[in-house]
Design a protein around this motif. Sequence first.
Motif, short mmCIF file in Angstrom:
data_model
loop_
_atom_site.label_atom_id
_atom_site.label_comp_id
_atom_site.label_asym_id
_atom_site.label_seq_id
_atom_site.Cartn_x
_atom_site.Cartn_y
_atom_site.Cartn_z
N GLY A 82 0.81 -1.22 0.00
CA GLY A 82 0.00 0.00 0.00
C GLY A 82 0.84 1.26 0.00
O GLY A 82 0.55 2.21 0.72
N GLY B 279 0.84 1.04 -5.17
CA GLY B 279 -0.30 0.16 -4.87
C GLY B 279 -1.58 0.94 -4.63
O GLY B 279 -2.66 0.54 -5.08
N GLN C 177 8.42 10.56 4.78
CA GLN C 177 9.04 11.64 3.99
C GLN C 177 8.46 12.99 4.36
O GLN C 177 7.36 13.33 3.96
N LYS D 92 9.16 18.18 0.79
CA LYS D 92 8.23 18.40 -0.32
C LYS D 92 8.73 17.65 -1.54
O LYS D 92 9.91 17.71 -1.88
N ALA E 147 3.00 -4.52 -5.57
CA ALA E 147 3.58 -3.17 -5.41
C ALA E 147 4.33 -3.14 -4.09
O ALA E 147 4.13 -2.29 -3.25
N ALA F 294 10.76 -1.77 -2.33
CA ALA F 294 12.15 -2.20 -2.36
C ALA F 294 12.72 -2.33 -0.96
O ALA F 294 12.11 -1.89 0.01
N ILE G 59 18.48 9.76 -0.98
CA ILE G 59 18.23 9.30 0.38
C ILE G 59 19.36 9.74 1.31
O ILE G 59 19.13 10.24 2.40
N ILE H 168 18.81 13.47 1.97
CA ILE H 168 17.58 13.89 2.66
C ILE H 168 17.58 13.45 4.12
O ILE H 168 17.23 14.22 5.02
N LEU I 292 11.84 -5.73 -4.16
CA LEU I 292 11.44 -6.87 -3.32
C LEU I 292 10.64 -7.85 -4.15
O LEU I 292 9.41 -7.82 -4.11
N LEU J 182 8.24 -12.75 -3.86
CA LEU J 182 6.94 -13.39 -4.12
C LEU J 182 6.74 -13.67 -5.60
O LEU J 182 6.07 -14.63 -5.98
N ASP K 132 8.51 0.85 -7.20
CA ASP K 132 9.91 0.50 -6.98
C ASP K 132 10.18 -0.98 -7.25
O ASP K 132 11.31 -1.35 -7.54
N LEU K 133 9.18 -1.82 -7.13
CA LEU K 133 9.36 -3.23 -7.45
C LEU K 133 9.70 -3.43 -8.93
O LEU K 133 10.47 -4.32 -9.29
N ALA L 278 8.35 8.39 -6.32
CA ALA L 278 6.95 8.26 -6.00
C ALA L 278 6.07 8.68 -7.17
O ALA L 278 5.04 8.06 -7.45
N LYS M 233 12.01 -6.68 7.08
CA LYS M 233 12.50 -7.31 5.87
C LYS M 233 13.81 -8.09 6.06
O LYS M 233 14.15 -8.91 5.22
C1 LIG Z 1 14.54 9.30 1.80
C2 LIG Z 1 13.69 9.16 0.55
C3 LIG Z 1 13.31 10.32 -0.14
C4 LIG Z 1 12.54 10.24 -1.29
N1 LIG Z 1 12.16 11.40 -1.92
C5 LIG Z 1 11.37 11.36 -3.01
C6 LIG Z 1 10.91 12.57 -3.64
O1 LIG Z 1 11.23 13.69 -3.22
N2 LIG Z 1 10.10 12.46 -4.72
C7 LIG Z 1 9.72 11.25 -5.22
O2 LIG Z 1 8.97 11.21 -6.19
N3 LIG Z 1 10.14 10.09 -4.64
C8 LIG Z 1 10.96 10.11 -3.55
N4 LIG Z 1 11.36 8.93 -2.95
C9 LIG Z 1 11.04 7.64 -3.57
C10 LIG Z 1 9.66 7.15 -3.25
O3 LIG Z 1 9.41 7.21 -1.85
C11 LIG Z 1 9.53 5.70 -3.74
O4 LIG Z 1 9.93 5.62 -5.07
C12 LIG Z 1 8.07 5.25 -3.66
O5 LIG Z 1 7.63 5.27 -2.32
C13 LIG Z 1 7.87 3.84 -4.24
O6 LIG Z 1 6.53 3.48 -4.08
P1 LIG Z 1 6.04 1.99 -4.03
O7 LIG Z 1 4.58 2.06 -3.82
O8 LIG Z 1 6.55 1.27 -5.21
O9 LIG Z 1 6.76 1.30 -2.79
P2 LIG Z 1 6.72 1.62 -1.23
O10 LIG Z 1 6.41 3.04 -0.96
O11 LIG Z 1 7.99 1.07 -0.70
O12 LIG Z 1 5.50 0.74 -0.69
C14 LIG Z 1 5.52 -0.67 -0.65
C15 LIG Z 1 4.62 -1.15 0.46
O13 LIG Z 1 4.44 -2.56 0.35
C16 LIG Z 1 4.56 -3.15 1.60
N5 LIG Z 1 4.94 -4.56 1.44
C17 LIG Z 1 6.10 -5.05 0.92
N6 LIG Z 1 6.09 -6.40 0.94
C18 LIG Z 1 4.91 -6.77 1.47
C19 LIG Z 1 4.31 -8.04 1.76
N7 LIG Z 1 4.93 -9.19 1.48
N8 LIG Z 1 3.08 -8.06 2.32
C20 LIG Z 1 2.44 -6.90 2.61
N9 LIG Z 1 2.96 -5.69 2.35
C21 LIG Z 1 4.17 -5.61 1.79
C22 LIG Z 1 5.64 -2.31 2.26
O14 LIG Z 1 5.70 -2.46 3.64
C23 LIG Z 1 5.20 -0.91 1.84
O15 LIG Z 1 4.23 -0.40 2.71
C24 LIG Z 1 12.13 8.97 -1.78
C25 LIG Z 1 12.49 7.81 -1.08
C26 LIG Z 1 13.26 7.87 0.07
C27 LIG Z 1 13.61 6.60 0.83
#
Ligand SMILES: Cc1cc2nc3c(=O)[nH]c(=O)nc-3n(C[C@H](O)[C@H](O)[C@H](O)COP(=O)(O)OP(=O)(O)OC[C@H]3O[C@@H](n4cnc5c(N)ncnc54)[C@H](O)[C@@H]3O)c2cc1C
Lengths: 358, 103
Positions: free
Chosen positions: A11, A15, A45, A48, A113, A116, A160, A163, A253, A256, A293-294, A300, B66
Motif C-alpha cells: 500500500g 499500490g 518523507q 516536499k 507493489a 524495495a 536518500i 535527505i 522486493l 513473491l 519500486d518493485l 513516488a 525485511k
Molecule cells: C529518503 C527518501 C526520499 C525520497 N524522496 C522522493 C521525492 O522527493 N520524490 C519522489 O517522487 N520520490 C521520492 N522517494 C522515492 C519514493 O518514496 C519511492 O519511489 C516510492 O515510495 C515507491 O513506491 P512503491 O509504492 O513502489 O513502494 P513503497 O512506498 O515502498 O511501498 C511498498 C509497500 O508494500 C509493503 N509490502 C512489501 N512487501 C509486502 C508483503 N509481502 N506483504 C504486505 N505488504 C508488503 C511495504 O511495507 C510498503 O508499505 C524517496 C524515497 C526515500 C527513501
Amino acid sequence: MIQTDICVIGGGPAGLQAAIVARELGARVLIIDDNPVLGGQLIKQTHKFFGSKKHYCGIRGIDIARILSHKVEEMAVETINPATVIGYYDDDSIGVLKHDSLFNVKAKRYIFATGATENMLTFENSDLPGVYGAGAVQTLMNVYGVIPGKKALVIGSGNIGLIVPYQLLQAGVEVAGIVEILDRVGGYYVHAAKIKRAGVPVYLSHTIIEAQGKETVESAFITRVDENFKPIKGTEKRIECDMILIAIGLSPLCDLLYQAGCQIQYIPELGGNVPVHNEDMMTSRPHIFVCGDLASIEEASTAMLEGRIAGASAFQTISGENSNAQAVIKDAKSELSIIRKSPFEQRIISGKKKFKKG
Amino acid sequence: MKGYIFEHPILKFSRGKKVKFYFEDKELEGYEGQPIAAALHAAGIRVLRYSERYNRPRGFFCAVGKCSSCLMEVDGRPNVMVCMEPLKQGMRVYRQKGRGRLR
Ligand SMILES: Cc1cc2nc3c(=O)[nH]c(=O)nc-3n(C[C@H](O)[C@H](O)[C@H](O)COP(=O)(O)OP(=O)(O)OC[C@H]3O[C@@H](n4cnc5c(N)ncnc54)[C@H](O)[C@@H]3O)c2cc1C
Ligand code: FES
C-alpha cells in the motif's frame, strides 16, 4: 478463503493508485499491506516532493500518503493491514499472515507493489548494532518519534543519503558527515545545497572501511579512494559517531514473484533483479501485474503513474476493452514519458528496453 | 519520557498510552502499539540479540520487517521481529542467543 477481483499487495504510492483506479473502473479491490498505516515509503518523507504538478509535486510525502489513503477509504476499497503476504501458491492463491492467523486470498488478478529493500554494504564490523539502513532510521525518527542516536555518519550521497541527514538535523541529531565513493554528489542539487548550507561535511572519493565499538558503534574509519575505488593507504580518518547509516541504494522486493513463477531479469539500471514486464505493467504471467519500486527503483511520482497503468490494465484483462481504462493508461503513459525525459531518468528508459522478448 | 522527539518543525507524533514492559527482567516504559524495537531504542538499548555462530551483537537494520536482524524472545516465543511487533503492557522481552529457546 477470501475472494476478490483484484488484490493489490503493498500500500505505497504505487499500490494505492493501482487500487484507486481499479476501484473507480468498477472492480472489487483488496489491498494488503504490512504496516499499520498505508502509504509505504511516503509515511516517513517530511520533505516536499518533486514530480509532476498533477501528481502532488510540492506536497510533503506524509501528506500525499494521507490524501491517497483517505481516497482509498472513501471509495470502499477493502484493506487488510497490518498483514504480510508470505507466499504464492500453486493454485494461484496467496498466503496472508495477520497477527497469529494465516489465511488465503484468491484474486482474479494480482498487482504486486511491494517496493524495495535497502542494500547492505560490507566492511569490517558492518554487523555492529548502530550500522543501520538510512530508511530504518527515518522510520524510527519520523514515524515513531524516537531519537535515533547522537551523531550519524551517512554512507552514500544519492537523494536518500542527502535527505535523511537533513531530517536528522531537524530532529536535533548531529551529522558527522556524508561519505561518497564517487567524485561528485549523486542526488539532486536542491538536496545537496541544503546539506551544504547546514555545514555538513561531504567526503567525496571516500569510502568506509571499518566500524569500531565494543557492543555498538562508537566510531568509523573512512579513507580516500583512487580512480579504481581502491583505498589509498595513509589517508584513513577516524570519525566519531554512534550511528552509520547506509544509503547506497535499494533492491526491488521480488521474492513473491519468483514464487509465482514470473520471469525475473537482472537489469542494473532498474535496481537489480526485477520482474520482466511490458508497457502495461503485465509480467510474464498474464494475471500478475507489477508497479513502482518493485518494477524499477525510481520515484513516488513515477510509481503512482505505473500504479495507475497497472490498475487499469489489470481491470481490462477482466472486463475486456474499456474506454475509461484506456483513457487512464494513455494519460499516465504520456505523463511518464514527460517525467522520464529528465537526465536522471535516462537509465530507467534504457533499462526498461532491456527486457527479453517472449 | 527520554529518548523521544517531542518538538519537531514539521511532524506531530500521536502516541499510544504509556505502558510498562520488561527487558531482561528490568522494568521499562514505552508507548502502547509502537514497535518493541522503537521502545527499546528510546531506552538506549541497541543490542537486540547475539548471533548464532560467533555470538556477535546484533541490532535492527531495516526497521520494516525485511531483514530478520532484530529477532528477540517475546513472552516466551523466540524469533519475534521486534521492529514490527507492537508493544503491549507487561510484555517480557529478552535478548535472543542464537536460535533462542521457548520459555
Ligand atoms: C529518503 C527518501 C526520499 C525520497 N524522496 C522522493 C521525492 O522527493 N520524490 C519522489 O517522487 N520520490 C521520492 N522517494 C522515492 C519514493 O518514496 C519511492 O519511489 C516510492 O515510495 C515507491 O513506491 P512503491 O509504492 O513502489 O513502494 P513503497 O512506498 O515502498 O511501498 C511498498 C509497500 O508494500 C509493503 N509490502 C512489501 N512487501 C509486502 C508483503 N509481502 N506483504 C504486505 N505488504 C508488503 C511495504 O511495507 C510498503 O508499505 C524517496 C524515497 C526515500 C527513501
Ligand atoms: S530490523 Fe529488519 S526485520 Fe526487523
